[in-house]
Write a protein that holds these residues in place. Structure first.
Motif, PDB file in Angstrom:
ATOM      1  N   ASP A 140       0.821  -1.210   0.000  1.00  0.00           N
ATOM      2  CA  ASP A 140       0.000   0.000   0.000  1.00  0.00           C
ATOM      3  C   ASP A 140       0.854   1.259   0.000  1.00  0.00           C
ATOM      4  N   ALA A 143      -2.021   7.747   2.021  1.00  0.00           N
ATOM      5  CA  ALA A 143      -2.188   9.197   1.966  1.00  0.00           C
ATOM      6  C   ALA A 143      -2.740   9.582   3.331  1.00  0.00           C
ATOM      7  N   ASP A 145      -3.586  12.404   6.217  1.00  0.00           N
ATOM      8  CA  ASP A 145      -3.911  13.816   6.425  1.00  0.00           C
ATOM      9  C   ASP A 145      -3.277  14.271   7.737  1.00  0.00           C
ATOM     10  N   ARG A 152      -6.323   9.096   4.867  1.00  0.00           N
ATOM     11  CA  ARG A 152      -7.394   9.517   3.964  1.00  0.00           C
ATOM     12  C   ARG A 152      -7.586   8.504   2.845  1.00  0.00           C
ATOM     13  N   TYR A 153      -6.484   7.982   2.306  1.00  0.00           N
ATOM     14  CA  TYR A 153      -6.544   6.995   1.228  1.00  0.00           C
ATOM     15  C   TYR A 153      -5.512   5.907   1.495  1.00  0.00           C
ATOM     16  N   ARG A 154      -5.864   4.708   1.093  1.00  0.00           N
ATOM     17  CA  ARG A 154      -4.929   3.586   1.106  1.00  0.00           C
ATOM     18  C   ARG A 154      -4.905   3.067  -0.332  1.00  0.00           C
ATOM     19  N   LEU A 155      -3.795   3.340  -1.019  1.00  0.00           N
ATOM     20  CA  LEU A 155      -3.676   2.986  -2.423  1.00  0.00           C
ATOM     21  C   LEU A 155      -2.976   1.638  -2.515  1.00  0.00           C
TER      22      LEU A 155
END
Length: 173
Positions: A140, A143, A145, A152-155
């Motif tokens: 992963d 992202a 904050d 905020r995001y887990r890519l």
């Protein structure tokens, strides 16, 4: 930039600089400050115009003298947004979020895979509004904050060896 040295007024005293290799260095968004990260377990803030040291920050958990000291070297750091926060990384701990004015810890950001090896400390980059991207030996990219202190995001979907670098546009918010 002038070809003449810009830091000929720099402090050359023994306590004015890192005591081991510098692994990373970045300018602040306004270009007035330089942040450096070192094998000696510290961060340094410098006046970019004069080269004089502003502050030394001991990173929590950094201990280059420890057994497997490479795990505790400060491998990377970045000033976030307006420069009031710093994200610092090493090979065996979470990403540290620090107050740049005091050097005090704000929080630790867990990152799976951060203990992968000497060259696998997480890589960090931030947007002007404080969104911190963390990549490393994980499937992963996070992202995080820094204002709300939440992911905020887990890519996901990266190979098992993970992402070895991450970048954002200078215009990213």
């Amino acid at each position: 930039m002038s070809p003449a040295p810009q830091n000929d007024t720099a402090d050359t005293g023994p306590d004015a600089s890192h005591t081991a290799e510098t692994h990373d260095a970045h300018y602040s968004a306004d270009g007035k400050t330089i942040l450096s990260a070192s094998k000696d377990g510290t961060l340094r803030l410098w006046n970019a115009q004069t080269g004089k040291p502003i502050r030394k920050i001991d990173v929590p958990g950094a201990s280059p003298a420890a057994k497997d000291g490479w795990k505790f070297e400060v491998r990377g750091a970045i000033l976030i947004g307006d420069g009031s926060k710093i994200a610092a990384t090493n090979g065996a701990a979470p990403v540290h979020l620090l107050d740049s004015a005091t050097g005090k810890p704000i929080t630790d950001i867990p990152f799976p895979g951060g203990s992968g090896g000497q060259f696998y400390a997480p890589h960090v980059v931030a947007t002007a509004k404080g969104l911190l991207f963390i990549a490393g030996q994980s499937t992963d990219v996070l992202a995080y904050d820094t204002n709300t202190r939440a992911v905020r995001y887990r890519l996901g979907g990266h190979e098992i060896r993970g992402s070895t670098a991450v970048a954002v546009s200078e215009t990213a918010g």
